[in-house]
Design a protein around this motif. Sequence first.
Motif, PDB file in Angstrom:
ATOM      1  N   ALA A 158       0.821  -1.203   0.000  1.00 42.08           N
ATOM      2  CA  ALA A 158       0.000   0.000   0.000  1.00 42.08           C
ATOM      3  C   ALA A 158       0.860   1.259   0.000  1.00 42.08           C
ATOM      4  O   ALA A 158       0.577   2.231  -0.720  1.00 42.08           O
ATOM      5  N   GLU A 159       1.930   1.254   0.792  1.00 36.81           N
ATOM      6  CA  GLU A 159       2.824   2.411   0.814  1.00 36.81           C
ATOM      7  C   GLU A 159       3.505   2.606  -0.534  1.00 36.81           C
ATOM      8  O   GLU A 159       3.650   3.739  -1.013  1.00 36.81           O
ATOM      9  N   ALA A 160       3.912   1.516  -1.182  1.00 37.40           N
ATOM     10  CA  ALA A 160       4.546   1.618  -2.494  1.00 37.40           C
ATOM     11  C   ALA A 160       3.564   2.172  -3.526  1.00 37.40           C
ATOM     12  O   ALA A 160       3.937   2.991  -4.381  1.00 37.40           O
ATOM     13  N   ALA A 161       2.287   1.740  -3.452  1.00 40.57           N
ATOM     14  CA  ALA A 161       1.288   2.251  -4.390  1.00 40.57           C
ATOM     15  C   ALA A 161       1.050   3.743  -4.179  1.00 40.57           C
ATOM     16  O   ALA A 161       0.904   4.506  -5.139  1.00 40.57           O
ATOM     17  N   GLN A 162       1.026   4.194  -2.927  1.00 39.11           N
ATOM     18  CA  GLN A 162       0.854   5.619  -2.652  1.00 39.11           C
ATOM     19  C   GLN A 162       2.026   6.428  -3.178  1.00 39.11           C
ATOM     20  O   GLN A 162       1.840   7.501  -3.764  1.00 39.11           O
ATOM     21  N   GLN A 163       3.235   5.931  -2.991  1.00 41.31           N
ATOM     22  CA  GLN A 163       4.406   6.646  -3.492  1.00 41.31           C
ATOM     23  C   GLN A 163       4.399   6.699  -5.026  1.00 41.31           C
ATOM     24  O   GLN A 163       4.741   7.723  -5.625  1.00 41.31           O
ATOM     25  N   GLU A 164       3.983   5.617  -5.677  1.00 41.73           N
ATOM     26  CA  GLU A 164       3.919   5.596  -7.132  1.00 41.73           C
ATOM     27  C   GLU A 164       2.877   6.584  -7.645  1.00 41.73           C
ATOM     28  O   GLU A 164       3.103   7.296  -8.631  1.00 41.73           O
ATOM     29  N   ALA A 165       1.727   6.656  -6.969  1.00 39.70           N
ATOM     30  CA  ALA A 165       0.704   7.619  -7.380  1.00 39.70           C
ATOM     31  C   ALA A 165       1.181   9.054  -7.184  1.00 39.70           C
ATOM     32  O   ALA A 165       0.919   9.925  -8.018  1.00 39.70           O
ATOM     33  N   ALA A 166       1.913   9.308  -6.097  1.00 44.64           N
ATOM     34  CA  ALA A 166       2.425  10.657  -5.868  1.00 44.64           C
ATOM     35  C   ALA A 166       3.445  11.040  -6.934  1.00 44.64           C
ATOM     36  O   ALA A 166       3.459  12.175  -7.428  1.00 44.64           O
ATOM     37  N   ARG A 167       4.309  10.094  -7.335  1.00 56.86           N
ATOM     38  CA  ARG A 167       5.274  10.385  -8.389  1.00 56.86           C
ATOM     39  C   ARG A 167       4.586  10.628  -9.724  1.00 56.86           C
ATOM     40  O   ARG A 167       4.988  11.491 -10.507  1.00 56.86           O
ATOM     41  N   ALA A 168       3.516   9.878 -10.001  1.00 56.24           N
ATOM     42  CA  ALA A 168       2.794  10.070 -11.262  1.00 56.24           C
ATOM     43  C   ALA A 168       2.123  11.435 -11.303  1.00 56.24           C
ATOM     44  O   ALA A 168       2.104  12.102 -12.334  1.00 56.24           O
ATOM     45  N   GLU A 169       1.563  11.878 -10.190  1.00 52.78           N
ATOM     46  CA  GLU A 169       0.922  13.194 -10.150  1.00 52.78           C
ATOM     47  C   GLU A 169       1.934  14.310 -10.338  1.00 52.78           C
ATOM     48  O   GLU A 169       1.669  15.300 -11.013  1.00 52.78           O
ATOM     49  N   SER A 170       3.101  14.170  -9.754  1.00 55.12           N
ATOM     50  CA  SER A 170       4.119  15.207  -9.891  1.00 55.12           C
ATOM     51  C   SER A 170       4.697  15.254 -11.295  1.00 55.12           C
ATOM     52  O   SER A 170       5.177  16.291 -11.754  1.00 55.12           O
ATOM     53  N   ALA A 171       4.645  14.146 -12.036  1.00 59.93           N
ATOM     54  CA  ALA A 171       5.191  14.112 -13.390  1.00 59.93           C
ATOM     55  C   ALA A 171       4.216  14.663 -14.425  1.00 59.93           C
ATOM     56  O   ALA A 171       4.622  15.060 -15.518  1.00 59.93           O
ATOM     57  N   GLU A 172       2.892  14.741 -14.169  1.00 61.75           N
ATOM     58  CA  GLU A 172       1.904  15.239 -15.121  1.00 61.75           C
ATOM     59  C   GLU A 172       2.016  16.754 -15.264  1.00 61.75           C
ATOM     60  O   GLU A 172       2.339  17.459 -14.296  1.00 61.75           O
ATOM     61  N   PRO A 173       1.738  17.330 -16.504  1.00 62.18           N
ATOM     62  CA  PRO A 173       1.761  18.793 -16.670  1.00 62.18           C
ATOM     63  C   PRO A 173       0.622  19.426 -15.889  1.00 62.18           C
ATOM     64  O   PRO A 173      -0.407  18.803 -15.645  1.00 62.18           O
ATOM     65  N   PRO A 174       0.786  20.691 -15.482  1.00 67.41           N
ATOM     66  CA  PRO A 174      -0.268  21.351 -14.706  1.00 67.41           C
ATOM     67  C   PRO A 174      -1.552  21.469 -15.517  1.00 67.41           C
ATOM     68  O   PRO A 174      -1.527  21.779 -16.702  1.00 67.41           O
ATOM     69  N   ALA A 175      -2.654  21.203 -14.911  1.00 68.41           N
ATOM     70  CA  ALA A 175      -3.948  21.253 -15.592  1.00 68.41           C
ATOM     71  C   ALA A 175      -4.354  22.700 -15.835  1.00 68.41           C
ATOM     72  O   ALA A 175      -4.065  23.596 -15.041  1.00 68.41           O
ATOM     73  N   ARG A 176      -5.071  22.972 -16.960  1.00 69.85           N
ATOM     74  CA  ARG A 176      -5.541  24.305 -17.296  1.00 69.85           C
ATOM     75  C   ARG A 176      -6.771  24.620 -16.481  1.00 69.85           C
ATOM     76  O   ARG A 176      -7.624  23.753 -16.290  1.00 69.85           O
TER      77      ARG A 176
END
Length: 203
Positions: A158-176
């Motif tokens: 569960a902790e690994a999945a949370q860290q992966e989701a946080a990294r994915a969110e930080s890698a996405e471009p800012p939403a308009r």
Amino acid sequence: MTRKTVTEQYPDTQPDLPPRTRGVIGLFEENCTVCMLCARECPDWCIYIDSHKETVPAAAPGGRERSRNVLDRFAIDFSLCMYCGICIEVCPFDALFWSPEFEYAETDIRDLTHERDKLREWMWTVPAPPALDPGAEEPKEVAAARKSADKLAAQQEAEAAQQEAARAESAEPPARPSDARPFEQPPAEPPVQPSAEPREGES
């Protein structure tokens, strides 16, 4: 009567002993808590245990100090031992085991009192326990350990999945922003209309 007698060539050839042979008693010192149960239950009083108390500092700030028993001496007088196995049966922490070792004869009876170092050496000659029956119930200790391991593994996943989701969110471009409109060209200027004023010479 019809078979030829087979003589085992001992000591050149070691005998094939049954797995539950009662030779000597091995000590697994790490499991011993100096509870003294083995010494009290021994009918021959052939077990000698000495220990002292040590103070263990608190594990957390503001906690309470604790005391524990530290083993100083564990000896068995095999000139008195009758190999009943009571000490092994009553040990609540599995610190004593039967070893098939039997070559410990001495010329002096006083040398049959073996200290914990010798008992520790015999521990490595203890055979592995037989496999459980396939239909037998899983031991409670194994089930508890397995449950704790599965819980820890699930928590780590569960902790690994949370860290992966946080990294994915930080890698996405800012939403308009939702109220932002696409770029629009400015409206074209209206054409110039001819003037309606009369010209000179026109009536």
